[in-house]
Design a protein around this motif. Structure first.
Motif, PDB file in Angstrom:
ATOM      1  N   SER A  62      -8.096   2.413  -3.492  1.00  0.00           N
ATOM      2  CA  SER A  62      -8.115   3.209  -4.716  1.00  0.00           C
ATOM      3  C   SER A  62      -8.349   4.697  -4.465  1.00  0.00           C
ATOM      4  CB  SER A  62      -9.211   2.687  -5.649  1.00  0.00           C
ATOM      5  OG  SER A  62      -8.998   1.334  -5.980  1.00  0.00           O
ATOM      6  N   GLY A  63      -8.400   5.096  -3.201  1.00  0.00           N
ATOM      7  CA  GLY A  63      -8.643   6.484  -2.870  1.00  0.00           C
ATOM      8  C   GLY A  63      -7.482   7.390  -3.242  1.00  0.00           C
ATOM      9  N   LEU A  70      -1.701  16.695  -1.164  1.00  0.00           N
ATOM     10  CA  LEU A  70      -2.819  16.083  -0.462  1.00  0.00           C
ATOM     11  C   LEU A  70      -3.122  14.679  -0.966  1.00  0.00           C
ATOM     12  CD1 LEU A  70      -5.245  19.142  -0.216  1.00  0.00           C
ATOM     13  CD2 LEU A  70      -3.701  18.229   1.538  1.00  0.00           C
ATOM     14  N   GLY A  71      -2.659  14.357  -2.184  1.00  0.00           N
ATOM     15  CA  GLY A  71      -2.899  13.031  -2.735  1.00  0.00           C
ATOM     16  C   GLY A  71      -2.195  12.872  -4.058  1.00  0.00           C
ATOM     17  N   SER A  97       0.756  -1.247   0.000  1.00  0.00           N
ATOM     18  CA  SER A  97       0.000   0.000   0.000  1.00  0.00           C
ATOM     19  C   SER A  97       0.790   1.302   0.000  1.00  0.00           C
ATOM     20  CB  SER A  97      -0.914   0.031   1.239  1.00  0.00           C
ATOM     21  OG  SER A  97      -0.140   0.048   2.426  1.00  0.00           O
ATOM     22  N   LYS A  98       2.135   1.284   0.014  1.00  0.00           N
ATOM     23  CA  LYS A  98       2.801   2.573   0.166  1.00  0.00           C
ATOM     24  C   LYS A  98       4.233   2.554  -0.350  1.00  0.00           C
ATOM     25  CE  LYS A  98       4.014   1.624   5.023  1.00  0.00           C
ATOM     26  NZ  LYS A  98       3.854   2.106   6.421  1.00  0.00           N
ATOM     27  N   LEU A 121      -2.622   3.623  -2.298  1.00  0.00           N
ATOM     28  CA  LEU A 121      -2.055   2.812  -3.369  1.00  0.00           C
ATOM     29  C   LEU A 121      -2.582   1.387  -3.216  1.00  0.00           C
ATOM     30  CD1 LEU A 121       1.680   3.977  -3.287  1.00  0.00           C
ATOM     31  CD2 LEU A 121       0.053   4.406  -5.132  1.00  0.00           C
ATOM     32  N   LEU A 122      -2.631   0.678  -4.336  1.00  0.00           N
ATOM     33  CA  LEU A 122      -3.061  -0.715  -4.308  1.00  0.00           C
ATOM     34  C   LEU A 122      -2.021  -1.565  -5.043  1.00  0.00           C
ATOM     35  CD1 LEU A 122      -5.261  -2.750  -3.535  1.00  0.00           C
ATOM     36  CD2 LEU A 122      -6.340  -2.318  -5.748  1.00  0.00           C
TER      37      LEU A 122
END
Length: 287
Positions: free
Chosen positions: A185-186, A223-224, A162-163, A190-191
């Motif tokens: 998926s936000g 922020l993303g 995830s990261k 990460l996926l």
């Protein structure tokens, strides 16, 4: 010769020739920049991730044999530079190495996935130094990048969960620079990230997410993420790895479509940390 089957990694040499690992055919292919020539550089090996150093030596992981090998740019000889061919956790052993990076001093960094650690071997050394990680500390590490230009010795690793984390040799701390502890998926997530690239001066992190069919970009303190390539707009099908050429055009290798796509830099979007991509052609039309 001009076909691939489930390729997994790509790299460029100093002359901008393209190298592709094609493990299903047990070979590494070289596509010459200025001609239609295709050369099989390494045969009878299921190479994984590729890396080319400043001297055009080619390094590649062989996960099934638990080693990292080097093909010399001068003479073409192939030698083992990490691991001894038997899986294990000793300092001269690896367990399913996943990625490799070589710095300006020719030290070899390896993602030792089975041992969940990052190992560094100095030039000509037969044993490694454990930089960080270990069972329960670094979960399923896969992709690797080392900053040997700006923040010397900074090591970036993406976990298959995830990261992306960053390790600094002076503080010995792990800092999350992309994603979070929870996969998804936000915009903050990460996926199953697979490979990474870091633009060392801007610290922009690029991440390949095969199962999300996309390449994302993470700016410092943003922020993303920003999606720069995806399956819907750019027809990505299981992207595995990425590489920039000297003009900042982006190449992406896809295992499901057995190809490498090239995406042209939109120069109106410069500087680089604000670049966007335009779709161009697949590898079969480039060589």
């Amino acid at each position: 010769m001009n076909q691939l089957y489930k390729p997994v990694s790509i790299a460029f040499d100093s002359q901008q020739n393209l190298y592709v690992s094609d493990p299903s055919y047990s070979r590494i292919q070289k596509y010459s920049r200025n001609s239609q020539e295709i050369v099989t550089l390494v045969k009878s090996v299921k190479a994984g991730q590729l890396f080319i150093d400043r001297y055009d030596n080619l390094y590649f992981t062989v996960s099934s044999s638990h080693i990292v090998q080097k093909r010399s740019a001068v003479g073409g000889s192939v030698e083992v530079v990490a691991g001894n061919g038997r899986y294990g956790a000793a300092l001269n052993q690896l367990n399913s190495p996943k990625d490799v990076y070589v710095d300006r001093e020719e030290s070899v960094y390896v993602v030792d996935m089975g041992n969940q650690r990052i190992v560094k071997s100095l030039k000509k050394s037969t044993t490694g130094i454990i930089l960080f990680g270990g069972i329960g500390v670094l979960k399923n590490p896969v992709g690797l990048f080392v900053d040997d230009v700006n923040e010397l010795g900074a090591v970036y690793v993406c976990t298959h969960h995830s990261k992306v984390v960053k390790w600094m040799p002076d503080t010995q701390q792990l800092i999350t620079v992309a994603g979070s502890d929870k996969s998804g998926s936000g915009i903050h997530q990460l996926l199953n990230p697979q490979s990474i690239f870091v633009e060392t001066y801007t610290k922009v992190v690029y991440v390949v997410e095969p199962y999300e069919l996309r390449v994302t970009r993470w700016l410092p303190n943003a922020l993303g993420k920003q999606v720069i390539l995806d399956g819907q707009t750019n027809k990505l099908q299981r992207p595995e790895d990425m590489a920039f050429d000297q003009n900042w055009n982006l190449y992406v290798v896809e295992s499901l479509t057995h190809r490498v796509q090239k995406f042209l830099l939109d120069r109106t979007s410069c500087p680089v940390n604000k670049l966007t991509m335009n779709k161009n052609r697949t590898l079969s039309t480039l060589v």
